[in-house]
Motif scaffolding. Structure first.
Motif, mmCIF file in Angstrom:
data_model
loop_
_atom_site.group_PDB
_atom_site.id
_atom_site.type_symbol
_atom_site.label_atom_id
_atom_site.label_comp_id
_atom_site.label_asym_id
_atom_site.label_seq_id
_atom_site.Cartn_x
_atom_site.Cartn_y
_atom_site.Cartn_z
ATOM 1 N N PRO A 134 -9.003 16.704 -3.570
ATOM 2 C CA PRO A 134 -8.789 17.400 -2.296
ATOM 3 C C PRO A 134 -7.578 16.915 -1.497
ATOM 4 C CG PRO A 134 -11.075 16.755 -2.539
ATOM 5 C CD PRO A 134 -10.324 16.053 -3.608
ATOM 6 N N GLN A 135 -7.233 15.623 -1.617
ATOM 7 C CA GLN A 135 -6.125 15.141 -0.779
ATOM 8 C C GLN A 135 -4.787 15.652 -1.321
ATOM 9 O OE1 GLN A 135 -7.234 13.610 1.870
ATOM 10 N NE2 GLN A 135 -8.293 11.683 1.399
ATOM 11 N N SER A 136 -4.641 15.610 -2.650
ATOM 12 C CA SER A 136 -3.384 16.092 -3.231
ATOM 13 C C SER A 136 -3.453 17.589 -3.556
ATOM 14 C CB SER A 136 -3.036 15.273 -4.479
ATOM 15 O OG SER A 136 -4.172 15.149 -5.310
ATOM 16 N N LYS A 137 -4.620 18.181 -3.340
ATOM 17 C CA LYS A 137 -4.830 19.627 -3.507
ATOM 18 C C LYS A 137 -4.452 20.132 -4.901
ATOM 19 C CE LYS A 137 -4.297 20.468 1.375
ATOM 20 N NZ LYS A 137 -3.460 20.792 2.467
ATOM 21 N N ASN A 138 -5.072 19.512 -5.895
ATOM 22 C CA ASN A 138 -4.838 19.981 -7.272
ATOM 23 C C ASN A 138 -6.106 19.734 -8.100
ATOM 24 O OD1 ASN A 138 -3.777 17.044 -6.961
ATOM 25 N ND2 ASN A 138 -4.289 17.267 -9.137
ATOM 26 N N GLY A 139 -6.118 20.337 -9.288
ATOM 27 C CA GLY A 139 -7.263 20.149 -10.161
ATOM 28 C C GLY A 139 -6.969 19.137 -11.253
ATOM 29 N N VAL A 488 -12.887 16.665 4.297
ATOM 30 C CA VAL A 488 -11.463 16.735 4.635
ATOM 31 C C VAL A 488 -11.066 18.209 4.631
ATOM 32 C CG1 VAL A 488 -10.871 14.417 3.765
ATOM 33 C CG2 VAL A 488 -10.813 16.380 2.201
ATOM 34 N N GLU A 489 -9.815 18.451 4.946
ATOM 35 C CA GLU A 489 -9.358 19.837 5.074
ATOM 36 C C GLU A 489 -9.650 20.677 3.814
ATOM 37 O OE1 GLU A 489 -5.143 20.111 5.410
ATOM 38 O OE2 GLU A 489 -5.261 22.299 5.085
ATOM 39 N N SER A 490 -9.489 20.044 2.639
ATOM 40 C CA SER A 490 -9.626 20.820 1.399
ATOM 41 C C SER A 490 -10.767 20.334 0.513
ATOM 42 C CB SER A 490 -8.333 20.764 0.606
ATOM 43 O OG SER A 490 -7.274 21.128 1.423
ATOM 44 N N GLY A 491 -11.916 20.134 1.098
ATOM 45 C CA GLY A 491 -13.075 19.765 0.298
ATOM 46 C C GLY A 491 -13.738 18.497 0.805
ATOM 47 N N TYR A 492 -14.349 17.768 -0.120
ATOM 48 C CA TYR A 492 -15.031 16.500 0.219
ATOM 49 C C TYR A 492 -14.509 15.414 -0.718
ATOM 50 C CZ TYR A 492 -18.303 19.019 3.172
ATOM 51 O OH TYR A 492 -18.859 19.789 4.172
ATOM 52 N N VAL A 493 -14.333 14.212 -0.170
ATOM 53 C CA VAL A 493 -13.864 13.095 -1.010
ATOM 54 C C VAL A 493 -14.836 11.923 -0.913
ATOM 55 C CG1 VAL A 493 -11.398 13.631 -0.850
ATOM 56 C CG2 VAL A 493 -12.475 12.216 0.925
ATOM 57 N N GLY A 494 -14.748 11.033 -1.887
ATOM 58 C CA GLY A 494 -15.513 9.802 -1.828
ATOM 59 C C GLY A 494 -14.804 8.792 -0.938
ATOM 60 N N LEU A 495 -15.425 7.629 -0.792
ATOM 61 C CA LEU A 495 -14.801 6.548 -0.010
ATOM 62 C C LEU A 495 -14.508 5.386 -0.945
ATOM 63 C CD1 LEU A 495 -17.098 6.445 3.163
ATOM 64 C CD2 LEU A 495 -15.054 7.830 2.764
ATOM 65 N N LYS A 496 -13.342 4.760 -0.735
ATOM 66 C CA LYS A 496 -13.033 3.579 -1.547
ATOM 67 C C LYS A 496 -13.849 2.398 -1.051
ATOM 68 C CE LYS A 496 -8.365 4.873 -2.832
ATOM 69 N NZ LYS A 496 -6.960 4.801 -2.432
ATOM 70 N N ASP A 504 -11.032 8.292 -0.927
ATOM 71 C CA ASP A 504 -10.390 8.448 -2.243
ATOM 72 C C ASP A 504 -9.904 9.906 -2.352
ATOM 73 O OD1 ASP A 504 -12.474 10.077 -3.117
ATOM 74 O OD2 ASP A 504 -13.429 8.550 -4.342
ATOM 75 N N ASN A 505 -9.647 10.347 -3.559
ATOM 76 C CA ASN A 505 -9.044 11.681 -3.727
ATOM 77 C C ASN A 505 -9.800 12.502 -4.769
ATOM 78 O OD1 ASN A 505 -7.206 13.797 -3.585
ATOM 79 N ND2 ASN A 505 -5.739 12.856 -5.005
ATOM 80 N N MET A 506 -11.131 12.424 -4.765
ATOM 81 C CA MET A 506 -11.866 13.131 -5.817
ATOM 82 C C MET A 506 -13.130 13.792 -5.269
ATOM 83 S SD MET A 506 -11.909 13.916 -8.985
ATOM 84 C CE MET A 506 -11.105 12.827 -10.127
ATOM 85 N N MET A 507 -13.280 15.075 -5.575
ATOM 86 C CA MET A 507 -14.538 15.757 -5.265
ATOM 87 C C MET A 507 -15.314 15.872 -6.582
ATOM 88 S SD MET A 507 -15.238 19.296 -3.186
ATOM 89 C CE MET A 507 -14.926 20.502 -4.473
ATOM 90 N N GLN A 508 -16.257 14.973 -6.770
ATOM 91 C CA GLN A 508 -17.042 14.938 -8.010
ATOM 92 C C GLN A 508 -17.836 16.234 -8.158
ATOM 93 O OE1 GLN A 508 -17.113 12.216 -10.081
ATOM 94 N NE2 GLN A 508 -15.924 10.834 -8.777
ATOM 95 N N SER A 509 -17.938 16.713 -9.402
ATOM 96 C CA SER A 509 -18.651 17.987 -9.590
ATOM 97 C C SER A 509 -20.129 17.852 -9.217
ATOM 98 C CB SER A 509 -18.479 18.489 -11.028
ATOM 99 O OG SER A 509 -19.369 17.872 -11.905
ATOM 100 N N PHE A 510 -20.681 16.636 -9.344
ATOM 101 C CA PHE A 510 -22.114 16.516 -9.015
ATOM 102 C C PHE A 510 -22.393 16.617 -7.515
ATOM 103 C CE2 PHE A 510 -20.801 12.022 -10.177
ATOM 104 C CZ PHE A 510 -20.708 11.518 -8.874
ATOM 105 N N PHE A 511 -21.338 16.537 -6.684
ATOM 106 C CA PHE A 511 -21.551 16.736 -5.248
ATOM 107 C C PHE A 511 -22.039 18.171 -5.005
ATOM 108 C CE2 PHE A 511 -19.876 17.629 -0.881
ATOM 109 C CZ PHE A 511 -20.716 16.761 -0.209
ATOM 110 N N LEU A 512 -21.446 19.121 -5.737
ATOM 111 C CA LEU A 512 -21.847 20.534 -5.587
ATOM 112 C C LEU A 512 -23.107 20.846 -6.388
ATOM 113 C CD1 LEU A 512 -18.513 20.321 -5.625
ATOM 114 C CD2 LEU A 512 -18.695 22.748 -5.216
ATOM 115 N N ALA A 513 -23.232 20.185 -7.538
ATOM 116 C CA ALA A 513 -24.400 20.467 -8.393
ATOM 117 C C ALA A 513 -25.666 19.848 -7.821
ATOM 118 C CB ALA A 513 -24.162 19.901 -9.794
ATOM 119 N N GLU A 514 -25.527 18.623 -7.321
ATOM 120 C CA GLU A 514 -26.727 17.863 -6.971
ATOM 121 C C GLU A 514 -26.870 17.577 -5.480
ATOM 122 O OE1 GLU A 514 -28.109 14.826 -9.740
ATOM 123 O OE2 GLU A 514 -26.079 14.723 -10.501
#
Ligand code: DMJ
Length: 560
Positions: A134-139, A488-496, A504-514
């Motif tokens: 989400p922070q760098s806005k890419n997949g 964040v502006e473009s999704g949800y991120v974890g915390l370091k 951090d800069n990752m929206m884990q797929s299990f956030f949406l699944a679980e």
């Protein structure tokens, strides 16, 4: 005039009660007539009601047949046995319409809004990729480019009634999902996210495309079980079918990675009528049962050649966790019948072992599950092990009254500890693991938070099974902490770090699944994905419970 007056006075006398009091026979006749007319009116109304119900049912059936006809017209030549496998779609909107209290409804909407935010960001910046940064806005393709987030989200979208989004995702599955990738995929991750996600979407929507795709990917994974013992290798190339274990395990297979495919592969056999999936995964449990220890606790490494475990860590956290979860859930999926009795027996044995790992902190007496290496207990617990309170609560009702109470109480105590993993940090989000030192209760070890679901999963089960609204309050607090720190502006991120709150800069797929699904269900009526009819895989994908048959019995799919 005189004639008119006299005829109206004749009529009026029939309305005068005194007239009937003097004439008892007429009074009796009037009473009988009244009863007769009332009966006819009442009977007709009942008939009308009954017919209306019947018409409604017939209409539904016609609708269903029309959908089937349309599908048959459009889907010529699929490999799956169509007539037997077509499912009726599950109408969540109907179950959901049962009124709930306004606070629950409001919270449910907030969680749905969070899902919409996560999903819309994924659609915009990472469509079809495995995960969004989400922070760098890419997949990024962390799972080989299988659309992990998209597939993991299908059932959440469906359950939340995000129909347009579900439709777009379905079209991507239909037109763009391609498993023909020379990629060494994790058998475990691909099964729980992709096979599980597709099967759940199939069970909910009744759309055959999901079953076909589930079959395609499962066929590519299947050679991983071709080992001397039947314990699978944990990685396999999706095109060439070469399977192996990672070097860092010394060639061993991992317990959780090898024992967490049963629900999905059994479900696939039930839906396709092909026994091969079920046979492979059930054999794993039979092999492990041959040398199952008296305390039911298996070390995390297993030799795939001999089928035996090596001297390694015993844990309900990373690399052990979902093996125990699936022992219980296959028993539930199998309608708790004789053919799956050994799963329950193994699970109960493991729960005795779990009791031997249970300790309490000082000074506050938090209950936790320690780990074990050889004969030594290690005072450490992963947040991953916070699925255990939910599992224990779910299995508690299968015991007699005393044990049932004992295990439910243990589940509640453990859930309180897990909730405290969250409450004890500055951000109110849990770290990855905790250490326990006498006099200090708990301290965070690895301090990141990657949007994991295990604690809210347990809160969901405990709320469903006890009706105690405290679990909803705890879940709401955790949700708010995610909103505050991870949105964040473009999704949800974890915390370091859960104390500094650095992102951090990752929206884990299990956030949406679980995570979001369990939170949504925590504020939904229990009839929405009822635990009597569905069993959740370890990635929170609900699979419909259907009749289970003994080996050699009728194996034709039973789902209609
Ligand atoms: C998920 O993929 C599953 O819940 C799995 O069982 C454990 N790890 C993640 C979530 O933390």
């Amino acid at each position: 005039m005189a004639r008119t007056r006299s005829s109206s006075s004749i009529l009026l006398r029939y309305f005068n009660p005194a007239y009937y009091l003097k004439r008892p026979t007429r009074l009796a006749l009037l009473f009988i007539a009244f009863v007769f007319v009332s009966f006819i009116v009442w009977d007709r109304q009942t008939l009308v009601r009954e017919h209306e119900e019947e018409i409604l049912m017939l209409k539904e059936e016609v609708e269903h047949l029309q959908i089937e006809l349309e599908e048959l017209k459009h889907e010529g030549g699929v490999s799956v046995e169509k007539t037997n496998t077509r499912r009726k779609r599950v109408d969540i909107a109907k179950t959901d319409s049962i009124s709930t209290d306004p606070i629950e409804a409001q919270r449910r909407e907030k969680v749905k809004d969070a899902m919409l935010h996560a999903w819309t960001s994924y659609e915009k910046y990472a469509w079809g990729r495995d995960e969004l940064q989400p922070q760098s806005k890419n997949g990024v393709d962390s799972f080989g480019g299988l659309g992990a987030t998209l597939i993991d989200s299908l059932d959440t979208l469906y359950i939340m009634g995000l129909d347009e989004q579900f439709q777009r995702a379905k079209e991507w599955v239909e037109n763009s999902l391609d498993f023909n990738k020379s990629y060494d995929a994790s058998v475990f991750e691909t099964t729980i996210r992709v096979v599980g996600g597709l099967l759940s979407a199939y069970d909910l929507s009744g759309d055959n495309v999901f079953l076909e795709k589930a079959k395609d990917i499962a066929d590519r994974l299947l050679p991983a079980w071709n080992t001397p013992s039947g314990i699978p290798y944990n990685f396999i190339n999706l095109v060439h079918g070469n399977a192996h274990n990672p070097g860092w395990t010394g060639g061993d297979s991992i317990l959780a990675d090898s024992g967490t495919e049963q629900l999905e592969f059994i479900a696939l056999t039930q839906r396709t009528g092909d026994p091969k999936y079920q046979e492979k995964v059930e054999n794993v449990i039979l092999v492990l049962n041959k040398t199952f220890p008296a305390d039911g606790l298996l070390p995390i490494y297993i030799n795939p050649h001999r089928g035996t475990t090596s001297h390694s860590t015993i844990t309900f956290g990373a690399m052990g966790d979902s093996f125990y979860e699936y022992l219980l859930k296959v028993w539930i999926q199998g309608n708790k019948t004789e053919v799956v009795k050994h799963y329950r027996e193994m699970w109960e044995t493991s729960m005795e072992g779990l009791l031997s790992l249970v300790r309490k902190t000082a000074p506050s007496s938090f209950t936790y599950i320690s780990e074990k290496i050889g004969n030594s207990l290690i005072d450490k617990m992963d947040e991953l092990a916070c699925f255990a309170p939910g599992m224990i609560a779910l299995g508690s009702s299968g015991y007699g009254p005393d044990d049932s109470t004992k295990f439910l109480q243990l589940a509640e105590e453990l859930a309180f500890t897990c909730y405290n993993f969250y409450q004890s940090t500055t951000t109110k989000l849990a770290g990855e693991n905790y250490f326990f030192h006498s006099g200090q209760d708990m301290t965070v070890g690895t301090s990141w938070n990657i949007l994991r679901p295990e604690t809210v999963e347990s809160l969901f089960y405990l709320w469903r099974l006890t009706g105690n609204k405290t679990y909803q309050e705890w879940g709401w607090n955790i949700f708010q902490a995610f909103e505050k720190n991870s949105r964040v502006e473009s999704g949800y991120v974890g915390l370091k770090d859960v104390n500094t709150g650095v992102k951090d800069n990752m929206m884990q797929s299990f956030f949406l699944a679980e995570t979001l699904k369990y939170l949504y269900l925590l504020f939904s009526p229990p009839s929405v994905i009822s635990l009597d009819e569905w069993v959740f895989n370890t990635e929170a994908h609900p699979l419909k419970i259907v009749p289970r048959f003994a080996p050699g019995e009728e194996r034709k799919p039973r789902i209609r």
